[in-house]
Enzyme design. Sequence first.
Site, PDB file in Angstrom:
ATOM      1  N   HIS A 106       1.000  -1.128   0.062  1.00  0.00           N
ATOM      2  CA  HIS A 106       0.109  -0.173  -0.084  1.00  0.00           C
ATOM      3  C   HIS A 106       0.933   1.250   0.039  1.00  0.00           C
ATOM      4  CE1 HIS A 106       0.525  -0.772   4.554  1.00  0.00           C
ATOM      5  NE2 HIS A 106       0.759   0.375   4.490  1.00  0.00           N
TER       6      HIS A 106
HETATM    7  P1  TYD Z   1      -1.641  -2.454   7.588  1.00  0.00           P
HETATM    8  O1  TYD Z   1      -1.127  -1.292   7.654  1.00  0.00           O
HETATM    9  O2  TYD Z   1      -2.674  -2.698   6.383  1.00  0.00           O
HETATM   10  O3  TYD Z   1      -0.640  -3.415   7.519  1.00  0.00           O
HETATM   11  P2  TYD Z   1       0.233  -4.434   6.231  1.00  0.00           P
HETATM   12  O4  TYD Z   1      -0.056  -3.868   5.306  1.00  0.00           O
HETATM   13  O5  TYD Z   1       1.353  -4.927   6.817  1.00  0.00           O
HETATM   14  O6  TYD Z   1      -0.825  -5.674   6.526  1.00  0.00           O
HETATM   15  O7  TYD Z   1      -2.497  -2.956   8.803  1.00  0.00           O
HETATM   16  C1  TYD Z   1      -2.802  -4.154   8.945  1.00  0.00           C
HETATM   17  C2  TYD Z   1      -4.139  -4.150  10.031  1.00  0.00           C
HETATM   18  O8  TYD Z   1      -4.180  -3.571  11.137  1.00  0.00           O
HETATM   19  C3  TYD Z   1      -5.389  -3.249   9.121  1.00  0.00           C
HETATM   20  O9  TYD Z   1      -6.631  -3.621   9.215  1.00  0.00           O
HETATM   21  C4  TYD Z   1      -5.348  -1.881   9.705  1.00  0.00           C
HETATM   22  C5  TYD Z   1      -5.076  -2.331  11.257  1.00  0.00           C
HETATM   23  N1  TYD Z   1      -4.095  -1.252  11.831  1.00  0.00           N
HETATM   24  C6  TYD Z   1      -4.639  -0.461  12.988  1.00  0.00           C
HETATM   25  O10 TYD Z   1      -5.781  -0.482  13.277  1.00  0.00           O
HETATM   26  N2  TYD Z   1      -3.806   0.369  13.553  1.00  0.00           N
HETATM   27  C7  TYD Z   1      -2.727   0.861  13.126  1.00  0.00           C
HETATM   28  O11 TYD Z   1      -2.092   1.784  13.680  1.00  0.00           O
HETATM   29  C8  TYD Z   1      -2.204   0.201  11.885  1.00  0.00           C
HETATM   30  C9  TYD Z   1      -0.694   0.461  11.350  1.00  0.00           C
HETATM   31  C10 TYD Z   1      -2.943  -1.060  11.282  1.00  0.00           C
END
Ligand code: TYD
Length: 139
Positions: free
Chosen positions: A50
């Site tokens: 992303h």
């Molecule tokens: P995401 O940023 O999409 O991480 P990756 O791309 O590594 O999978 O986050 C994964 C999940 O965690 C997504 O559902 C959003 C949640 N999240 C939070 O609730 N708070 C946060 O600070 C972060 C970074 C993610």
Amino acid sequence: MSLVKIIKIESLGDERGNLATIEGNNNIPFDIKRAYYLFNTEKGVSRGFHAHKKLKQIAICLKGSCKFILDDGQHKDTVLLCSPLEGLFIESMMWREIHEFSDECILLVLASEYYDEDDYIRDYLIFLKEVELNDSFVK
Ligand code: TYD
């Protein structure tokens, strides 16, 4: 020009071990509003995929290693993070992927904003379109 911008983190070392400090708006170039960390990452898992519209981040591999791919829509660069004294600065509008997490990898991420799902671009083709749009706006 490389997309990989590494911030060196100073540490104090003595016979007891090491101590490293992170300060918002000091050695980290923004006000730190949030920190999170990835750990216990399963073998073969890749994360990220992303970009963020506004958010800036610093990624520090506190333990183990992992490989980042950064992509600004025109260039891609790869960097292996393997030191608790190196922070990878990830600008806004930068597609990132994280691969090859080592066993026991702990990846700390410092963020300039609170969590906001609306700030994410999770579709690569939409990311490329946004980059193109921004470029034409700047010209
Ligand atoms: P995401 O940023 O999409 O991480 P990756 O791309 O590594 O999978 O986050 C994964 C999940 O965690 C997504 O559902 C959003 C949640 N999240 C939070 O609730 N708070 C946060 O600070 C972060 C970074 C993610």
